[in-house]
Design an enzyme around this catalytic site. Structure first.
Site, mmCIF file in Angstrom:
data_model
loop_
_atom_site.group_PDB
_atom_site.id
_atom_site.type_symbol
_atom_site.label_atom_id
_atom_site.label_comp_id
_atom_site.label_asym_id
_atom_site.label_seq_id
_atom_site.Cartn_x
_atom_site.Cartn_y
_atom_site.Cartn_z
ATOM 1 N N ASP A 401 0.842 -1.191 0.000
ATOM 2 C CA ASP A 401 0.000 0.000 0.000
ATOM 3 C C ASP A 401 0.887 1.254 0.000
ATOM 4 O O ASP A 401 1.900 1.273 -0.692
ATOM 5 C CB ASP A 401 -0.990 -0.064 1.162
ATOM 6 C CG ASP A 401 -1.914 -1.276 1.034
ATOM 7 O OD1 ASP A 401 -2.558 -1.403 -0.005
ATOM 8 O OD2 ASP A 401 -1.949 -2.116 1.954
ATOM 9 N N SER A 402 0.570 2.269 0.760
ATOM 10 C CA SER A 402 1.276 3.543 0.609
ATOM 11 C C SER A 402 2.701 3.549 1.140
ATOM 12 O O SER A 402 3.436 4.506 0.904
ATOM 13 C CB SER A 402 0.478 4.667 1.294
ATOM 14 O OG SER A 402 -0.704 4.948 0.564
ATOM 15 N N THR A 403 3.118 2.496 1.835
ATOM 16 C CA THR A 403 4.514 2.462 2.285
ATOM 17 C C THR A 403 5.477 2.388 1.101
ATOM 18 O O THR A 403 6.645 2.765 1.219
ATOM 19 C CB THR A 403 4.774 1.270 3.227
ATOM 20 O OG1 THR A 403 4.570 0.039 2.518
ATOM 21 C CG2 THR A 403 3.856 1.320 4.433
ATOM 22 N N SER A 450 0.364 11.452 1.501
ATOM 23 C CA SER A 450 0.175 10.202 0.746
ATOM 24 C C SER A 450 -0.678 10.429 -0.497
ATOM 25 O O SER A 450 -1.648 9.721 -0.753
ATOM 26 C CB SER A 450 -0.474 9.142 1.648
ATOM 27 O OG SER A 450 -0.194 7.848 1.156
#
Length: 598
Positions: A401-403, A450
């Site tokens: 995901d956004s990591t 993000s």
């Protein structure tokens, strides 16, 4: 669950394609192959199903599997037009935006209950066919129990003569029983030949010689073992009509190959007698309940007719025909070896990271994860020591995901798509649910908030080929970018484990990845969350939302504490859809505080 079904689906497609290829070869090259070769090419069907379970990572084929994935572009998820924000930061920080959940929902094209339904139906079918196999073997067991040993000296001597002709050295037990009407052979480890009770009275010794030669060739050709493999095929692919048709053809080709082997032992005058013996067993077929496990000389009138036609036109194989058969089988074998790895592209072994665990302490932190399934990984470079909660989940690769945006930003800088001094992206005026997204963004604000569209833009400019090279260079999880370029990191193809997240952060901070120091510094500055007397906290959250439910929460980062650094990754999952990055960050801060790290 859907991964398992997709593996079965892909395997089914590959097997069906291979069946079509084999049938096409048999039709077009029938006159260029021996009868035995036309039977033996069916053995190649075993390779796709074996490929499903082979540990490809141990054969160093990971890059090849990734190549297949990139070609096939299996894509099951679509980015939803609706964007939602879930969760509120539970604590204040210098850069609180980094701890909020700017989450975009991903919609699976097929609801989970459909996958569950199909899986349950397939399992029911498997159970029924396993039951049929058990029943078939029970019927054979009954035959063995009812059969009596044949004490006729002439018959036993004849069997020994036939064994010598065929080249069978194993002990073959000859039995007779009233439960069958046609001779059959059975037994992989302890072979038997069963004959009907009145066979000795109804057939001459010469005719029984042909029966024994036929049954012994089944043993010599390992047809009894092949029968069990065929049943495994039937059990797994019970829903596939192509497999059913192929199994029917295999049985016929098996008998033709066996007939050819017998004829090779006879002179031409024996061909007619052998054919007449087969005709006498037409429609005197053994119980269909165990036909797959116990081949015999008999068959239906249609099958006997085809076999008689082949006997009438039989001629011994020439060296040229044998050579051409070997060439055809070799080419087909190469093709099958090319197709086989495709069956593993959906759920290949790269779903799990194999961690040695030699320098790790495993601890129980379950009290911090009430209501969640989760894992926590902490690495102390000064001691080269890991502290891990829930090893299994820490090795399991899941969507970042956004990591992933930490590395997306770095790749954009390295590709000169943006620079440390010029990294603004212009908002295209498309309205998003988050007010923070509806404006021009710099690298710092895009990472802090993000902002999906910022990194989607930079990814497109970098290009998929260059991105793939970068992900391969840093060995990011499964390195799989086969999903849509705008969403491969959002519950799609790209996956990484918590342990790998920690290892990559360490390699990044220590500049072991070969990137420019200024670019690393710019990314590091953008993910600074908080500064306190006892250290600095850097990190990035990520939340995976599927069909409106938060199923996957990440928080990864590191703590600068004097001369020491501590790298960590936490992942949480929740069946009720409450697994958010902000909650993962809250749990992580509690653990770090308890450990007196931050």
């Amino acid at each position: 669950m859907d991964t398992m079904l997709l593996r079965i689906l892909v395997s089914t497609i590959v097997v069906s394609l291979l069946i079509f290829i084999i049938l096409l070869i048999k039709k077009l090259l029938n006159n260029h192959m021996t009868v035995k070769a036309q039977y033996h090419i069916w053995y190649f069907l075993c390779i796709p199903i074996l490929a499903t379970f082979l540990p490809w990572n141990y054969f160093y084929l990971g890059e090849g599997i990734q190549y297949f994935k990139s070609l096939l572009f299996f894509q099951r998820d679509m980015t939803s037009k609706s964007e939602r924000i879930n969760g509120v930061d539970a604590f204040q920080a210098s850069n609180s935006d980094l701890l909020q959940d700017f989450t975009v929902s991903v919609n699976k094209s097929t609801p989970d209950f459909v996958y569950h339904t199909f899986f349950i139906v397939w399992v029911i079918g498997v159970i029924l066919f396993v039951g049929a196999a058990v029943y078939s073997n029970y019927q054979i067991y009954r035959i063995k129990k009812s059969a009596a040993a044949v004490h006729d000296q002439k018959l036993n001597q004849l069997l020994e003569v036939c064994k010598e002709m065929v080249g069978v050295k194993r002990n073959i037990r000859l039995r007779e029983t009233s439960l069958i009407t046609s001779p059959i052979t059975f037994g992989v480890f302890q072979p038997y030949i069963f004959i009907p009770s009145k066979t000795r009275e109804a057939f001459s010794l010469n005719e029984l010689k042909y029966v024994f030669l036929h049954e012994l060739h089944h043993h010599k050709s390992k047809d009894l073992f092949v029968n069990y493999v065929m049943w495994i095929f039937r059990i797994i692919y019970w829903f596939n009509p192509f497999v059913w048709y192929a199994l029917k053809r295999i049985r016929m080709d098996r008998e033709l190959a066996c007939d050819a082997s017998v004829l090779n032992l006879l002179d031409e005058s024996g061909y007619i007698e052998y054919g007449h013996t087969i005709i006498r067993f037409a429609d005197k077929k053994y119980d269909r309940a165990f036909e797959q496990f116990a081949p015999g000389i008999g068959g239906t009138k249609k099958q006997i007719k085809q076999r008689i036609q082949c006997i009438a036109s039989f001629s011994r194989d020439s060296p040229l025909l044998k050579w051409k058969s070997k060439v055809i089988c070799t080419v087909l074998g190469i093709l099958v070896l090319f197709l086989a790895p495709i069956t593993t592209v959906i759920a290949s072994p790269d779903d799990v990271y194999q961690f040695s665990g030699k320098n790790a302490d495993y601890e129980d932190l379950s009290s911090y994860f009430e209501g969640y399934e989760g894992s926590f990984v902490l690495y102390d470079p000064s001691k080269n020591q890991y502290q891990i909660y829930n090893r299994e989940m820490s090795e399991q690769r899941i969507s970042p995901d956004s990591t992933y945006k930490i590395y997306s930003a770095l790749f954009a800088l390295e590709s000169n798509v943006i620079s440390t001094n010029n990294n603004e992206q212009v908002w295209d005026r498309k309205i998003h649910s988050f007010p923070e997204w509806n404006q021009n963004q710099s690298l710092a604000t895009a990472l802090s908030r993000s902002v999906n569209w910022y990194f989607q833009n930079t990814d497109r400019e970098v290009g998929k080929k260059q991105l793939q090279e970068y992900f391969h260079k840093i060995k990011y999880g499964n390195e799989d970018l086969s999903g849509n370029l705008d969403s491969y990191w959002m519950e799609s193809s790209l996956k990484i484990s918590p342990i790998e997240q920690v290892q990559l952060l360490y390699a990044l901070e220590e500049n072991q990845l070969g990137f420019k120091a200024d670019n690393i510094k710019a990314v590091k500055k953008a993910i600074l969350i908080d500064v306190q007397k006892n250290g600095r906290l850097y990190g990035k959250t990520g939340t995976g939302m599927v069909n409106g439910k938060n199923v996957n929460g990440w928080f990864i980062g590191f703590v600068d504490k004097g001369y020491n650094r501590f790298y960590f990754a936490i992942n949480i999952q929740n069946k009720d859809g409450q697994a958010q990055g902000s909650k993962a960050a809250e749990i992580a801060k509690q653990i770090l505080r308890h450990k007196k790290i931050y």
